[in-house]
Design a protein around this motif. Structure first.
Motif, mmCIF file in Angstrom:
data_model
loop_
_atom_site.group_PDB
_atom_site.id
_atom_site.type_symbol
_atom_site.label_atom_id
_atom_site.label_comp_id
_atom_site.label_asym_id
_atom_site.label_seq_id
_atom_site.Cartn_x
_atom_site.Cartn_y
_atom_site.Cartn_z
ATOM 1 N N SER A 125 36.216 32.419 35.136
ATOM 2 C CA SER A 125 37.012 31.422 35.836
ATOM 3 C C SER A 125 38.073 30.787 34.929
ATOM 4 O O SER A 125 38.956 30.092 35.399
ATOM 5 C CB SER A 125 36.116 30.343 36.441
ATOM 6 O OG SER A 125 35.387 29.741 35.433
ATOM 7 N N LYS A 178 41.140 31.789 32.927
ATOM 8 C CA LYS A 178 42.029 32.946 32.760
ATOM 9 C C LYS A 178 43.153 32.570 31.827
ATOM 10 O O LYS A 178 43.878 31.619 32.075
ATOM 11 C CB LYS A 178 42.613 33.362 34.111
ATOM 12 C CG LYS A 178 41.636 34.058 35.009
ATOM 13 C CD LYS A 178 42.287 34.456 36.316
ATOM 14 C CE LYS A 178 41.227 34.924 37.294
ATOM 15 N NZ LYS A 178 40.144 33.931 37.536
ATOM 16 N N ASP A 203 42.271 27.767 39.232
ATOM 17 C CA ASP A 203 41.385 26.731 38.700
ATOM 18 C C ASP A 203 42.001 25.964 37.551
ATOM 19 O O ASP A 203 41.402 25.012 37.060
ATOM 20 C CB ASP A 203 40.085 27.380 38.185
ATOM 21 C CG ASP A 203 39.309 28.054 39.291
ATOM 22 O OD1 ASP A 203 39.523 27.692 40.459
ATOM 23 O OD2 ASP A 203 38.489 28.938 38.978
ATOM 24 N N LEU A 221 30.854 29.387 36.385
ATOM 25 C CA LEU A 221 32.119 29.652 35.693
ATOM 26 C C LEU A 221 32.323 31.145 35.455
ATOM 27 O O LEU A 221 33.380 31.547 34.963
ATOM 28 C CB LEU A 221 32.165 28.899 34.360
ATOM 29 C CG LEU A 221 32.238 27.371 34.449
ATOM 30 C CD1 LEU A 221 32.179 26.749 33.059
ATOM 31 C CD2 LEU A 221 33.518 26.928 35.158
ATOM 32 N N GLY A 222 31.322 31.940 35.785
ATOM 33 C CA GLY A 222 31.505 33.382 35.664
ATOM 34 C C GLY A 222 31.217 33.946 34.294
ATOM 35 O O GLY A 222 32.041 34.671 33.739
#
Lengths: 307, 307, 307
Positions: free
Chosen positions: B145, B147, B92, A222-223
Motif C-alpha cells: 500500500s 507505492k 493512499d 498495508l499489504g
C-alpha cells in the motif's frame, strides 16, 4: 562457590532471560528457557550459558549489584548468543556466540553509561545486542572462521521485487509473534512463552496478545508479505513495543494502552524500512524496530507527558 | 471550539509553516502557504492539514504552550506531509502523508527531549522530518500500500557515472533554491517565498540571497551537475544554513556572516556526499546537508565562541 | 608574529601530530613528522600544514588555550589532510586536503561540545577525521573537481568473494601496523614511529608492540586475508586501542593491560565488519574500529569500574 552464590547466580541468570521481554521474574525466565530448550536443546544450552556469562561479567566488572541482580546484564547476552549461534554456521559458531555474549554485557554497560550521563532517562533496551550482532555477522565477509548462514544473502535493492502472496494462517500468526522474540517458530514454544508472560502478570499477557493482533492486522492491511506476517516477523517487535510503552515505562501517560497500540502499529512500517535498509548487507532486522519506536515514544513522553 | 481557540490554532499553524525556514511569523507562513497552493492546490491542502495536525498533537500531548505557539511542532509535520505526498504515488498517499505528519510531531518531541537533556543547546532542526521520511519511503519495498514514486530509483554506486553537462540558467538558479525548500521549482512561487522571508526581516531575505549565491558559485566552481544546480538542488540547504548560522543562532559569533557563508559553501560538498550515500536506496537528500552543517557550526561555536 | 608566538605555534603543532597516537610530546611529534617526510616529502608538507591550520583555527576560534596547546585541535586535521591527499587524485587534491584540515578542526570542536555537555567524559578520539573524510570522499561521485583515487572502488557485497591466500611476512607485520596509523607501509618509517612512541614513554612503546602482536595473531588465527594482515591493516587500530584503553584512559581499571589486550583483539572482527559495511561505497575503514572499540570499553568502565 557456596550455596548462596549459586542461588544468586541462578536467580539473576533466569531474570536475565526474562528481561528479554522486559520482565524481571525468575520463574518466567525458567519457563522461557524451557520453551527454547524444547525447540532445540543446543539453543537452550547457548541461552543459559550466555545469560550466565553476561551476569558474571556484570558482577566481576563491578556494576551495581542491583542492576546485575535484576538481570540487566543478561538479556543482551542471551539474545546475542542465540542470534550468533543461529545466523552463523560451522563448528566455531558456539564459541563465537559465547564470546559475543561476553562482549554484549560490556557493550550494555557502555550504552547504559551514555544513556545515564545524558540524563535522558531512556532505557538501553536491546540496542547493544542488535548492533553487536550486525557487526559480528558482517565480519563473516572478511574472516574465514566466521561463516554466515546461507539464509542471509545480500541483495541489491535495484533487483528487489515484492511478492506478497502466500497462505494466510491466523493461528500460526497468533503464536509465532511471541516466538520470534526468541527466534522460534514452533507453536508449542509460542504457547509456553505466553504462559511465561502471563505468569509475570495477566496485563502483560493480554497486552502482548493485543500488540501482536495490532501488528497482524496492520501488516495484513498495508499489504505485507503473507509468508513473513504469519511467521510472526511483523509481530515480535509490536509485542515488545506495547509492553514497553503501555506498561513498563508508562509513567505519566493518560491513555497508555492507546499510545501503546499506536506504537505497536508503527513498528510494522518501521520493520519494512529496517529490512529494506539492511537488504544490501543481508542482515536480519532483529529487534531494531522495537528499539526505535519505543525510544521515540518514551522520549516524546518526556516532552508531551500525556501521550 | 470557540473563536479564541480557532485564532490560536490558525496563528500557531501558520507559524509552524514559517518555521520551516526558521522564522516565527504568521504572515510569512500565510505567504508561504499561498506560494505552495499556487504551485499545486492539493499540495497546499496537505501543507495546511499537516501543520494543523502537528500543532494539535503538540497541544493535546501536553508540550509546553510556548513551544506549541511558536510553531515548533508544526514544521517537521509540514515537511513530512509534503514529502510523502510528493515522493509516494497511488491513492493512499495523502492519508499516509497525514499520518506521517502526526508521527513527525511525536518524533520532534522525542528529539527535543534528547537535545534538551544532553544540555547541548543545539536545536532539533528538521532532523525528525528527514529520518522519518526516509524510513517511510523505504517501507515501499515491503508493503504494497506504500507505492514509491517512479522518480526514486535505487542504483548501485559501481554503475554510477557523473555527467555534469546541461544548460546554465542563472535566473532559474536564483529563485529555485528557495523554492526547493518546499519541493517547488516554479519561479513565481520562488519569488513569493522571497517576499515571505523579507516580510519577516530584510536581513533574512538578503542573507538568503547571499547563501543561495554562495552555493550556486561553489557548486558550479567545483563542477556539479548543471541540471541539478539550476533546479536549486544545491541551493536550498545553503539558504537554510546561512539563516541558522548567521542570524537565528548567531550568539557570541564575531563574524557571523562570514561563518554563515563558509557553512553555506560547505553544504555543497556535503550535499554531494549525502546524495551518493543514499544512491543505493534511491532516497532524496532532503535537508540533511543543512542539518549536518548547521549542527557542526553551532556546536563548534560553543567551544570556539568567536566563529 | 614574534618569536614566542612562533615557538608556541611550533610546539602546539608538533604536539598535534603526536596526538594522533594519543601522545602529547613535541619531540615525538617531530620524529613522526620525519618518518612521514622520509616516506614522501609532499605528504610531510601536508602533515605539517594541516597541523598548523588545525591549531590556528582552534586559537582564532577561541577554544580554551589549554586544549589548543595540548594539540587537541591538530590531530584530526593532520589525519584528514593526509587521508584526503592520499585518497583523492588530481591537482586540486592538496588544496582540498588543507580545506578539509580546517573543517576537521571545527568538527572536532563540535564533537567535543556534544561529548562535554552530555557529561559522558568520553574523548572524541579520531571520530571527526573519519566521518569528515568519508563525506568528502563520497563527494567525488557528484563534483568533478573531487577525483577519487582509482584504488577505492565501490563493490556490491553480493559479488564479493573472500580469498585469504597470500604470503606471510611476520617482520613486515611487526612494523607495518604502526605505519598504517599514518597511512605508511615503509619499514624504515615504521621503525622511526616506534622510536617516537618509545621516546614518549617505554610503556607506550611496549604496549604498542603487544597490541600489534595481539592483532596479528587474532587476524591470522581467525583467517583474515594475509595480504591485508601483513600490510598492517588489522594492526593499526589495535595499537591505538591498547594505548587508549590500557594507558591513557585507564582510570580505575584493575587489570588495564588485560582489558587493553581484549579490546585490541576485538578491533580485528570489528575491522572486518566496518570494511564490509563500507564495501558498497568503496571507502576505507580508517580508524573507525579503534574509535568504536575504545568508546565501548571506556564507557563500560564508567559502569563496570574494574574492567
Amino acid at each position: 562457590m557456596n550455596r548462596d552464590s549459586l542461588k544468586w547466580l541462578l536467580v539473576s541468570t533466569l531474570k536475565g532471560i526474562s528481561q528479554v521481554i522486559l520482565i524481571e521474574n525468575a520463574i518466567s525466565g525458567f519457563i522461557i528457557l524451557a520453551a527454547i530448550t524444547i525447540a532445540s536443546v543446543s539453543l537452550g544450552v547457548v541461552t543459559l550459558l550466555s545469560a550466565v556469562i553476561g551476569t558474571l561479567i556484570g558482577k566481576i566488572g563491578g556494576a551495581s549489584a542491583e542492576s546485575v541482580n535484576q538481570g540487566l546484564y543478561g538479556y543482551n547476552s542471551v539474545l546475542t548468543g542465540m542470534a550468533l549461534s543461529l545466523f552463523l554456521s560451522g563448528d566455531d559458531r558456539f564459541l563465537i556466540a559465547l564470546v559475543g555474549a561476553a562482549i554484549a554485557s560490556v557493550f550494555t554497560a557502555a550504552m547504559a553509561h551514555f544513556m545515564r550521563k545524558s540524563q535522558s532517562e531512556i532505557p538501553v533496551l536491546t540496542f547493544p545486542f542488535i548492533v553487536l550482532t550486525w557487526f559480528l555477522l558482517l565480519t563473516t565477509y572478511r574472516l574465514v572462521s566466521f561463516k554466515i548462514s546461507p539464509n542471509l544473502t545480500p541483495q541489491s535493492l535495484s533487483n528487489w521485487t515484492l511478492n506478497i502472496k502466500g497462505e494466510t494462517d491466523w493461528l500460526d500468526g497468533a503464536v509465532n509473534g511471541i516466538g520470534q522474540i526468541f527466534f522460534l517458530d514452533n507453536n508449542f514454544s509460542g504457547v509456553l512463552l505466553f504462559i511465561a508472560v502471563f505468569w509475570a502478570g495477566w496485563r502483560l499477557g493480554v497486552y502482548a496478545i493485543v500488540g501482536n493482533a495490532a501488528a497482524l492486522l496492520t501488516s495484513y492491511g498495508l499489504g505485507g508479505e503473507h509468508h513473513l506476517i504469519f511467521m510472526g516477523l511483523y509481530g515480535y517487535n509490536a509485542i515488545l513495543t506495547i509492553i514497553a510503552v503501555a506498561i513498563v515505562f508508562k509513567e505519566t501517560a493518560r491513555y497508555p494502552l492507546l499510545t501503546g497500540i499506536i506504537a505497536a502499529c508503527l513498528t510494522v512500517p518501521i520493520t519494512g524500512s529496517v529490512v529494506t535498509w539492511l537488504l544490501p548487507y543481508g542482515l536480519p532486522a532483529l529487534t531494531m524496530p522495537f528499539v526505535l519506536c519505543t525510544w521515540v515514544f518514551l522520549a516524546a513522553r518526556k516532552i508531551m507527558p500525556r501521550i
